[in-house]
Design a protein around this motif. Structure first.
Motif, PDB file in Angstrom:
ATOM      1  N   ARG A   1     -20.795  54.778 -59.439  1.00  0.00           N
ATOM      2  CA  ARG A   1     -21.596  55.664 -58.973  1.00  0.00           C
ATOM      3  C   ARG A   1     -22.950  55.828 -58.184  1.00  0.00           C
ATOM      4  NH1 ARG A   1     -21.227  57.321 -64.573  1.00  0.00           N
ATOM      5  NH2 ARG A   1     -23.350  56.083 -65.002  1.00  0.00           N
ATOM      6  N   GLU A   2     -23.554  54.673 -57.942  1.00  0.00           N
ATOM      7  CA  GLU A   2     -24.713  53.937 -57.561  1.00  0.00           C
ATOM      8  C   GLU A   2     -25.043  53.561 -56.393  1.00  0.00           C
ATOM      9  OE1 GLU A   2     -27.535  53.706 -58.723  1.00  0.00           O
ATOM     10  OE2 GLU A   2     -27.052  53.700 -60.604  1.00  0.00           O
ATOM     11  N   ALA A   3     -23.501  53.343 -55.691  1.00  0.00           N
ATOM     12  CA  ALA A   3     -22.521  53.616 -54.687  1.00  0.00           C
ATOM     13  C   ALA A   3     -22.963  54.811 -53.913  1.00  0.00           C
ATOM     14  CB  ALA A   3     -21.335  52.948 -54.488  1.00  0.00           C
ATOM     15  N   GLU A   4     -22.229  55.425 -54.277  1.00  0.00           N
ATOM     16  CA  GLU A   4     -22.636  57.096 -54.104  1.00  0.00           C
ATOM     17  C   GLU A   4     -24.031  57.469 -53.406  1.00  0.00           C
ATOM     18  OE1 GLU A   4     -20.725  59.361 -56.615  1.00  0.00           O
ATOM     19  OE2 GLU A   4     -18.197  58.974 -55.610  1.00  0.00           O
ATOM     20  N   LYS A   5     -24.868  57.421 -54.494  1.00  0.00           N
ATOM     21  CA  LYS A   5     -26.146  57.383 -54.329  1.00  0.00           C
ATOM     22  C   LYS A   5     -26.531  56.373 -53.192  1.00  0.00           C
ATOM     23  CE  LYS A   5     -27.753  58.043 -59.810  1.00  0.00           C
ATOM     24  NZ  LYS A   5     -28.129  57.150 -60.477  1.00  0.00           N
ATOM     25  N   LEU A   6     -26.357  55.516 -52.668  1.00  0.00           N
ATOM     26  CA  LEU A   6     -26.643  54.619 -51.563  1.00  0.00           C
ATOM     27  C   LEU A   6     -26.497  55.325 -50.361  1.00  0.00           C
ATOM     28  CD1 LEU A   6     -27.092  51.513 -53.297  1.00  0.00           C
ATOM     29  CD2 LEU A   6     -28.918  52.683 -52.439  1.00  0.00           C
ATOM     30  N   ALA A   7     -25.454  55.875 -50.463  1.00  0.00           N
ATOM     31  CA  ALA A   7     -24.079  56.608 -49.171  1.00  0.00           C
ATOM     32  C   ALA A   7     -25.148  57.136 -48.279  1.00  0.00           C
ATOM     33  CB  ALA A   7     -23.698  57.279 -49.481  1.00  0.00           C
ATOM     34  N   GLY A   8     -26.147  57.863 -48.690  1.00  0.00           N
ATOM     35  CA  GLY A   8     -27.058  58.402 -47.706  1.00  0.00           C
ATOM     36  C   GLY A   8     -28.118  57.952 -46.806  1.00  0.00           C
ATOM     37  N   ALA A   9     -28.493  56.726 -47.698  1.00  0.00           N
ATOM     38  CA  ALA A   9     -29.607  56.380 -47.157  1.00  0.00           C
ATOM     39  C   ALA A   9     -29.335  54.919 -46.504  1.00  0.00           C
ATOM     40  CB  ALA A   9     -30.437  55.595 -48.603  1.00  0.00           C
ATOM     41  N   LYS A  10     -28.299  54.276 -46.193  1.00  0.00           N
ATOM     42  CA  LYS A  10     -27.856  53.157 -45.849  1.00  0.00           C
ATOM     43  C   LYS A  10     -26.513  53.453 -44.626  1.00  0.00           C
ATOM     44  CE  LYS A  10     -29.854  50.780 -49.167  1.00  0.00           C
ATOM     45  NZ  LYS A  10     -31.476  49.891 -48.521  1.00  0.00           N
ATOM     46  N   LEU A  11     -26.374  53.002 -43.936  1.00  0.00           N
ATOM     47  CA  LEU A  11     -25.422  52.475 -42.472  1.00  0.00           C
ATOM     48  C   LEU A  11     -24.331  52.525 -43.309  1.00  0.00           C
ATOM     49  CD1 LEU A  11     -24.912  52.458 -39.153  1.00  0.00           C
ATOM     50  CD2 LEU A  11     -25.331  50.343 -39.650  1.00  0.00           C
ATOM     51  N   GLY A  12     -23.998  51.613 -44.433  1.00  0.00           N
ATOM     52  CA  GLY A  12     -22.418  51.418 -44.829  1.00  0.00           C
ATOM     53  C   GLY A  12     -23.246  51.352 -46.517  1.00  0.00           C
ATOM     54  N   VAL A  13     -22.251  51.389 -47.647  1.00  0.00           N
ATOM     55  CA  VAL A  13     -22.296  50.878 -48.980  1.00  0.00           C
ATOM     56  C   VAL A  13     -20.466  51.073 -49.787  1.00  0.00           C
ATOM     57  CG1 VAL A  13     -22.474  52.882 -50.040  1.00  0.00           C
ATOM     58  CG2 VAL A  13     -23.329  51.180 -51.323  1.00  0.00           C
ATOM     59  N   VAL A  14     -20.262  49.861 -50.322  1.00  0.00           N
ATOM     60  CA  VAL A  14     -19.348  49.591 -50.846  1.00  0.00           C
ATOM     61  C   VAL A  14     -19.424  49.049 -52.013  1.00  0.00           C
ATOM     62  CG1 VAL A  14     -19.144  46.968 -50.382  1.00  0.00           C
ATOM     63  CG2 VAL A  14     -16.679  48.688 -50.812  1.00  0.00           C
ATOM     64  N   ALA A  15     -18.737  49.352 -53.446  1.00  0.00           N
ATOM     65  CA  ALA A  15     -18.529  49.162 -54.760  1.00  0.00           C
ATOM     66  C   ALA A  15     -17.316  48.584 -54.658  1.00  0.00           C
ATOM     67  CB  ALA A  15     -18.560  50.283 -55.184  1.00  0.00           C
ATOM     68  N   PHE A  16     -17.463  47.711 -55.370  1.00  0.00           N
ATOM     69  CA  PHE A  16     -16.051  46.918 -55.495  1.00  0.00           C
ATOM     70  C   PHE A  16     -15.776  45.961 -56.793  1.00  0.00           C
ATOM     71  CE2 PHE A  16     -18.660  43.761 -52.962  1.00  0.00           C
ATOM     72  CZ  PHE A  16     -17.288  42.333 -53.604  1.00  0.00           C
ATOM     73  N   SER A  17     -15.113  45.472 -57.670  1.00  0.00           N
ATOM     74  CA  SER A  17     -15.051  44.809 -58.756  1.00  0.00           C
ATOM     75  C   SER A  17     -13.861  43.643 -58.545  1.00  0.00           C
ATOM     76  CB  SER A  17     -13.914  45.375 -60.035  1.00  0.00           C
ATOM     77  OG  SER A  17     -14.712  46.675 -60.180  1.00  0.00           O
ATOM     78  N   SER A  18     -14.070  42.831 -58.451  1.00  0.00           N
ATOM     79  CA  SER A  18     -13.371  41.448 -58.398  1.00  0.00           C
ATOM     80  C   SER A  18     -13.541  40.519 -59.558  1.00  0.00           C
ATOM     81  CB  SER A  18     -14.429  40.420 -57.165  1.00  0.00           C
ATOM     82  OG  SER A  18     -13.067  39.595 -57.346  1.00  0.00           O
ATOM     83  N   SER A  19     -11.988  40.480 -60.306  1.00  0.00           N
ATOM     84  CA  SER A  19     -12.390  39.126 -61.485  1.00  0.00           C
ATOM     85  C   SER A  19     -12.199  37.571 -60.994  1.00  0.00           C
ATOM     86  CB  SER A  19     -11.206  39.619 -62.256  1.00  0.00           C
ATOM     87  OG  SER A  19     -10.926  40.905 -62.638  1.00  0.00           O
ATOM     88  N   GLY A  20     -12.323  36.915 -62.264  1.00  0.00           N
ATOM     89  CA  GLY A  20     -12.224  35.566 -61.738  1.00  0.00           C
ATOM     90  C   GLY A  20     -13.066  34.925 -62.746  1.00  0.00           C
ATOM     91  N   ASP A  21     -13.437  33.440 -62.208  1.00  0.00           N
ATOM     92  CA  ASP A  21     -14.167  32.263 -63.488  1.00  0.00           C
ATOM     93  C   ASP A  21     -15.426  32.572 -62.167  1.00  0.00           C
ATOM     94  OD1 ASP A  21     -15.739  30.233 -64.573  1.00  0.00           O
ATOM     95  OD2 ASP A  21     -13.469  29.322 -65.029  1.00  0.00           O
ATOM     96  N   SER A  22     -16.416  32.650 -63.600  1.00  0.00           N
ATOM     97  CA  SER A  22     -18.434  32.659 -62.891  1.00  0.00           C
ATOM     98  C   SER A  22     -18.621  31.492 -62.809  1.00  0.00           C
ATOM     99  CB  SER A  22     -18.638  33.108 -63.124  1.00  0.00           C
ATOM    100  OG  SER A  22     -19.021  33.383 -64.182  1.00  0.00           O
TER     101      SER A  22
END
Length: 80
Positions: free
Chosen positions: A35-56
């Motif tokens: 949802r946040e990425a969708e909001k930014l889409a009109g204001a940025k040249l590009g935007v991506v939202a993604f999930s990544s799993s691992g060990d921080s």
């Protein structure tokens, strides 16, 4: 090793010779990141939202993040 999933939104703006990544934002759920990425889409040249799993603690995360949303011009690794 405790695995966790991070939900990230990354915006991109124009820069000399290509794109410049803005600071990434982390969200508590995949849906909220999308949802946040969708909001930014009109204001940025590009935007991506993604999930990544691992060990921080070790910094080891999956090589291929799960793309939740993408719009506009993006670096090659997010094109699909």
């Amino acid at each position: 090793m405790a695995r966790e999933t991070l939900h990230i939104v990354q915006g991109f703006v124009a820069a000399r010779g290509g794109l410049r990544a803005e600071p990434a934002q982390q969200f508590p759920t995949a849906e909220r990141a999308r949802r946040e990425a969708e909001k930014l889409a009109g204001a940025k040249l590009g935007v991506v939202a993604f999930s990544s799993s691992g060990d921080s603690e070790t910094g080891e995360f999956d090589d291929q993040p799960v793309i939740l949303f993408r719009a506009g011009k993006l670096p090659e690794q997010f094109e699909g």
